[in-house]
Design a protein around this motif. Sequence first.
Motif, short mmCIF file in Angstrom:
data_model
loop_
_atom_site.label_atom_id
_atom_site.label_comp_id
_atom_site.label_asym_id
_atom_site.label_seq_id
_atom_site.Cartn_x
_atom_site.Cartn_y
_atom_site.Cartn_z
N VAL A 1 0.86 -1.18 0.00
CA VAL A 1 0.00 0.00 0.00
C VAL A 1 0.90 1.23 0.00
O VAL A 1 1.80 1.35 0.84
N LEU A 2 0.66 2.12 -0.95
CA LEU A 2 1.44 3.35 -1.05
C LEU A 2 0.55 4.54 -0.68
O LEU A 2 -0.63 4.59 -1.07
N LEU A 3 1.10 5.48 0.06
CA LEU A 3 0.39 6.68 0.44
C LEU A 3 1.05 7.90 -0.19
O LEU A 3 2.29 7.97 -0.26
N ARG A 4 0.23 8.83 -0.65
CA ARG A 4 0.77 10.03 -1.28
C ARG A 4 1.19 11.04 -0.22
O ARG A 4 0.48 11.28 0.75
N GLU A 5 2.39 11.62 -0.43
CA GLU A 5 2.85 12.68 0.45
C GLU A 5 1.97 13.91 0.27
O GLU A 5 1.65 14.29 -0.86
N GLU A 6 1.60 14.54 1.37
CA GLU A 6 0.70 15.69 1.30
C GLU A 6 1.33 16.83 0.50
O GLU A 6 2.50 17.20 0.71
N GLY A 7 0.58 17.36 -0.46
CA GLY A 7 1.03 18.50 -1.25
C GLY A 7 1.95 18.16 -2.39
O GLY A 7 2.56 19.05 -3.00
N SER A 8 2.08 16.84 -2.72
CA SER A 8 2.96 16.46 -3.84
C SER A 8 2.42 15.20 -4.50
O SER A 8 1.45 14.60 -4.04
N VAL B 1 5.89 3.76 0.32
CA VAL B 1 5.32 2.48 0.72
C VAL B 1 5.06 2.51 2.23
O VAL B 1 5.99 2.74 3.02
N GLN B 2 3.82 2.32 2.61
CA GLN B 2 3.45 2.35 4.03
C GLN B 2 3.42 0.96 4.63
O GLN B 2 3.94 0.73 5.72
N VAL B 3 2.81 0.00 3.95
CA VAL B 3 2.80 -1.39 4.42
C VAL B 3 3.02 -2.30 3.21
O VAL B 3 2.67 -1.96 2.08
N ALA B 4 3.63 -3.45 3.47
CA ALA B 4 3.89 -4.42 2.40
C ALA B 4 3.73 -5.82 2.97
O ALA B 4 3.93 -6.04 4.17
N ARG B 5 3.40 -6.76 2.12
CA ARG B 5 3.20 -8.14 2.55
C ARG B 5 4.01 -9.06 1.64
O ARG B 5 3.89 -9.01 0.42
N ASN B 6 4.89 -9.85 2.27
CA ASN B 6 5.69 -10.87 1.57
C ASN B 6 6.59 -10.28 0.49
O ASN B 6 6.78 -10.87 -0.57
N LEU B 7 7.16 -9.10 0.76
CA LEU B 7 8.08 -8.46 -0.17
C LEU B 7 9.38 -8.12 0.55
O LEU B 7 9.36 -7.60 1.67
#
Length: 359
Positions: free
Chosen positions: A314-321, A326-332
């Motif tokens: 799961v990727l989250l966008r930085e505020e204002g850009s 990557v915030q969380v990852a599974r089996n990577l």
Amino acid sequence: QQQIALLTNMGSNLSKLGRMDKGLEVAREATVITANLGSREWLISSAIIEGDALVLGGRPAEAASMLAEALERAKAFELKHLGYVKLTLAEALIDASEPDQARIEGLLREVLDDESAEPKQRLAALLLEQERRSRPGCTEPFDPVRTQYDELLKEHPDALEPPYRARADLALARHLLDEKQHESAEKQARETAAYAEEKSLPDLAARAWGLIAEAQRESGHAADADRSLERGRRFLDEAAARIEDRSMRRDFLDRRVYRALRAPARAGPSAGEERLLAIYDMIRVLNSEADPDALLESMQDMALRVVRAERGMVLLREEGSDDYRVQVARNLEQETIVDASEFSRNVVLKAGAGEPVLA
């Protein structure tokens, strides 16, 4: 002693919230501090919390060994927590791969015969006795114990916490199912599932839906059973996602009470039904989970299950850009995460703009 009391309460509450790894960590910290202070009472208290976390986390043998030593210490010094040590040890033995029925029965009988035992202790003993008698191979009558439990609970309705009440009702549903009372068993299991969902107890909701599925299958409703079993698996995934430690999460999922839910699925729900169930579960998790990272992990696991993927992030966008992290990852692995996030930049930008993308 205030610090020890705070740690033991925190450890107990964490385990009740399904975060047994954190509960175990805090309980062991309390044990170290208590050992340095030389307080026998608090040492036994922290052992009970540690044992409870181990049992719920799928490590009953380790819990039983530790609690047996604690019980001998408690007996030697006539400590006040003796009843709770017996109960937690009995729970560990019930969950063992080869339960020692005679010892379990003896421990529970000692608590029930103790005139000084608190109502909470007596109710817990009757709960565990119901679980013992509802297990395969036990020929002792279930109903007399259930009657005792109901009468005592009526007298002390606030003495037993939600997880224990739900477990007692699961034992009743299991007993009804073994008696081939399929309709009554399904009704009881549905009531327990609703209660567990209301109290945010996904592990017990999973077990309830597993019993519903079993009752439906034995009644000849295979399609309904498959849907109920899938619902139970989703609750089990939610419960497992609360455990951060991978080793304990694996042990938790390997518990005997989850075997039916962990068995290979038969003909499951359609893709459309799976997506609808996933949306429903995501909405429920959004309304119940306060920790942002735990929320994202739960939703990621649900999404992976729907698309039948083994790995994801799961990727989250930085505020204002337009930059994403990557915030969380599974089996990577870490290198794979970096490569995948760079490779997926265009895909992520399109998805971030609200455009559906299949890549």
